[in-house]
Design an enzyme around this catalytic site. Structure first.
Site, PDB file in Angstrom:
ATOM      1  N   GLU A  94       0.851  -1.184   0.000  1.00  0.00           N
ATOM      2  CA  GLU A  94       0.000   0.000   0.000  1.00  0.00           C
ATOM      3  C   GLU A  94       0.893   1.244   0.000  1.00  0.00           C
ATOM      4  OE1 GLU A  94      -3.819   2.007   2.320  1.00  0.00           O
ATOM      5  OE2 GLU A  94      -2.719   0.423   3.310  1.00  0.00           O
ATOM      6  N   GLY A 103       2.633   1.704  10.959  1.00  0.00           N
ATOM      7  CA  GLY A 103       2.485   1.001  12.241  1.00  0.00           C
ATOM      8  C   GLY A 103       2.142  -0.447  12.004  1.00  0.00           C
ATOM      9  N   ALA A 104       1.260  -0.672  11.014  1.00  0.00           N
ATOM     10  CA  ALA A 104       0.868  -2.022  10.646  1.00  0.00           C
ATOM     11  C   ALA A 104       0.126  -1.964   9.315  1.00  0.00           C
ATOM     12  CB  ALA A 104      -0.008  -2.652  11.723  1.00  0.00           C
ATOM     13  N   GLU A 127      -2.909  -4.175   6.830  1.00  0.00           N
ATOM     14  CA  GLU A 127      -4.009  -5.122   6.958  1.00  0.00           C
ATOM     15  C   GLU A 127      -4.075  -6.170   5.865  1.00  0.00           C
ATOM     16  OE1 GLU A 127      -5.891  -1.563   4.633  1.00  0.00           O
ATOM     17  OE2 GLU A 127      -4.425  -1.817   6.228  1.00  0.00           O
ATOM     18  N   ASN A 128      -2.966  -6.524   5.223  1.00  0.00           N
ATOM     19  CA  ASN A 128      -2.987  -7.507   4.141  1.00  0.00           C
ATOM     20  C   ASN A 128      -3.880  -8.692   4.490  1.00  0.00           C
ATOM     21  OD1 ASN A 128      -0.518  -6.070   3.047  1.00  0.00           O
ATOM     22  ND2 ASN A 128       0.314  -6.961   4.901  1.00  0.00           N
ATOM     23  N   HIS A 139      -7.630  -2.740  14.940  1.00  0.00           N
ATOM     24  CA  HIS A 139      -7.829  -1.946  13.729  1.00  0.00           C
ATOM     25  C   HIS A 139      -7.497  -2.755  12.479  1.00  0.00           C
ATOM     26  CE1 HIS A 139      -7.824   1.852  11.348  1.00  0.00           C
ATOM     27  NE2 HIS A 139      -6.909   1.190  10.642  1.00  0.00           N
ATOM     28  N   GLU A 140      -6.326  -3.396  12.479  1.00  0.00           N
ATOM     29  CA  GLU A 140      -5.922  -4.143  11.287  1.00  0.00           C
ATOM     30  C   GLU A 140      -6.809  -5.358  11.074  1.00  0.00           C
ATOM     31  OE1 GLU A 140      -4.096  -2.499   9.479  1.00  0.00           O
ATOM     32  OE2 GLU A 140      -3.259  -1.120  10.952  1.00  0.00           O
ATOM     33  N   HIS A 159     -10.104  -4.348   9.432  1.00  0.00           N
ATOM     34  CA  HIS A 159      -9.976  -4.072   8.002  1.00  0.00           C
ATOM     35  C   HIS A 159     -10.333  -5.297   7.155  1.00  0.00           C
ATOM     36  CE1 HIS A 159      -8.652  -0.075   7.053  1.00  0.00           C
ATOM     37  NE2 HIS A 159      -7.614  -0.094   7.887  1.00  0.00           N
TER      38      HIS A 159
END
Length: 365
Positions: free
Chosen positions: A125, A265-266, A268-269, A301-302, A305
């Site tokens: 991303e 930070g991270a 979400e793949n 959060h991830e 997603h």
């Protein structure tokens, strides 16, 4: 020093991509200095008959071959300029195969496929996938991905990608392979690949319809127990999303990989979240309450997603605020239910004012 001026992109210029790519089969012969990437795409025209097949691609060490329906393209059949590949006069339905070579160890942009702590890692991303292989690198082109990873077994005993695991085995000469299949169409920015030698913390979760899911967090050697709170946060996130929104996880596995060199930070793949280690590892001896709270929030959060961003994604990058805003709302609601709703609301408003109304901190406030 970078001297080129970025070209502006306007929403009014958006047009649908004139081809659909129903399936992508990717094979990686992983090597830090020279990774070979084979891509086989099933392509069908959905736009005007005269439109050429245009793809993004950059930072390749070498383009070995381009083929349509098994036949190598002649030099005058295609053009590659300014990181854009244009293929003229393609049929309405065809198989497009490319072979390129990339160098993960030379990739210092933390975008595409690169090395982090001696391990293979990706970040795609927003436009990193074009640094891996040729692709229409935009979020409205969604495909089903099959991935085969091959690597030196001693160097990379663990090989991960999106979706559900398939066949694994030895190839001889100290090398091995692992196959992954993601049944859900996704845009290229959600592609992920990780390979290396990790410690792993494993657990299980059963969805509301009774489907078993294997959970794993891959970390540096000796750090597995420091991922325990992240694992607990993940399981609570999965249960909360079922109870609150009726959203059930839709794969057989969910993996998290913690890396020390990561520009987010991270990320979400789909089925393979990649985190900066700071947002996975914590223990009571060295972490503050704020550290634990941040891990809980970011893991949630991830994971959230998976539906708001992955299964339901953006048409274009002007819609970024939709997937991120809705998922931030969901993680704020989760944190409010896990902790104190009034305190969570106060923190959210403080952050909002600090980021969105920065002028309020100035002398003319």
């Amino acid at each position: 020093m970078r001297t080129d001026t970025p070209q502006p992109v306007f929403l009014k210029d958006y047009t649908p991509y004139p081809f659909a790519i129903s399936k992508a089969d990717l094979t990686f012969d992983l090597d830090p200095a020279s990774t070979k990437v084979k891509s086989v795409l099933q392509v069908k025209r959905v736009g005007e008959p005269q439109e050429p097949f245009v793809l993004d691609g950059e930072a390749f060490e070498k383009i070995e071959s381009l083929m349509i329906n098994g036949e190598r393209l002649a030099d005058d059949d295609w053009q590659y300029e300014k990181n854009i590949l244009t293929i003229f006069n393609v049929p309405d339905e065809f198989t497009f195969e490319t072979h390129v070579i990339i160098s993960p160890e030379k990739n210092t942009e933390l975008s595409g496929l690169y090395m982090s702590g001696g391990r293979f890692c990706t970040q795609c991303e927003a436009e990193g996938f074009r640094r891996i292989t040729f692709w229409p690198d935009r979020p409205d082109v969604m495909s089903v991905f099959s991935v085969r990873l091959e690597a030196d077994k001693a160097f990379a005993p663990t090989l991960l990608s999106n979706g559900n695991p398939g066949a694994t085995g030895d190839l001889g000469n100290g090398r091995h392979f692992a196959e992954w299949f993601d049944p859900h169409p996704k845009p290229s920015y959600l592609f992920a690949l990780c390979g290396g030698d990790y410690d792993v913390l494993r657990d299980d979760f059963t969805t509301m319809s009774g489907n078993p899911v294997k959970l794993a967090i891959f970390v540096d050697k000796g750090d597995a127990q420091r991922a325990a709170y992240a694992m607990d946060s993940l399981k609570r996130s999965m249960k909360w999303d079922e109870d609150t929104f009726g959203r059930e996880y839709d794969l057989d596995v969910f993996n998290i990989v913690a890396v020390r060199d990561f520009n987010f930070g991270a990320m979400e793949n789909k089925g393979l979240n990649i985190f900066n280690s700071a947002y996975v590892l914590a223990d009571a001896a060295s972490a503050t309450d704020g550290d634990f709270e941040a891990i809980e929030s970011i893991v949630a959060h991830e994971y959230f997603h998976n539906w708001t961003g992955n299964r339901i994604t953006c048409r274009d990058w002007f819609q970024l605020c939709l997937k991120e805003g809705l998922t931030v709302f969901r993680d704020q609601e989760f944190s409010a239910d896990m902790r104190s709703r009034p305190v969570q609301r106060i923190k959210d408003v403080i952050r909002l004012r600090g980021r969105q109304f920065a002028e309020d901190a100035g002398p003319l406030a």
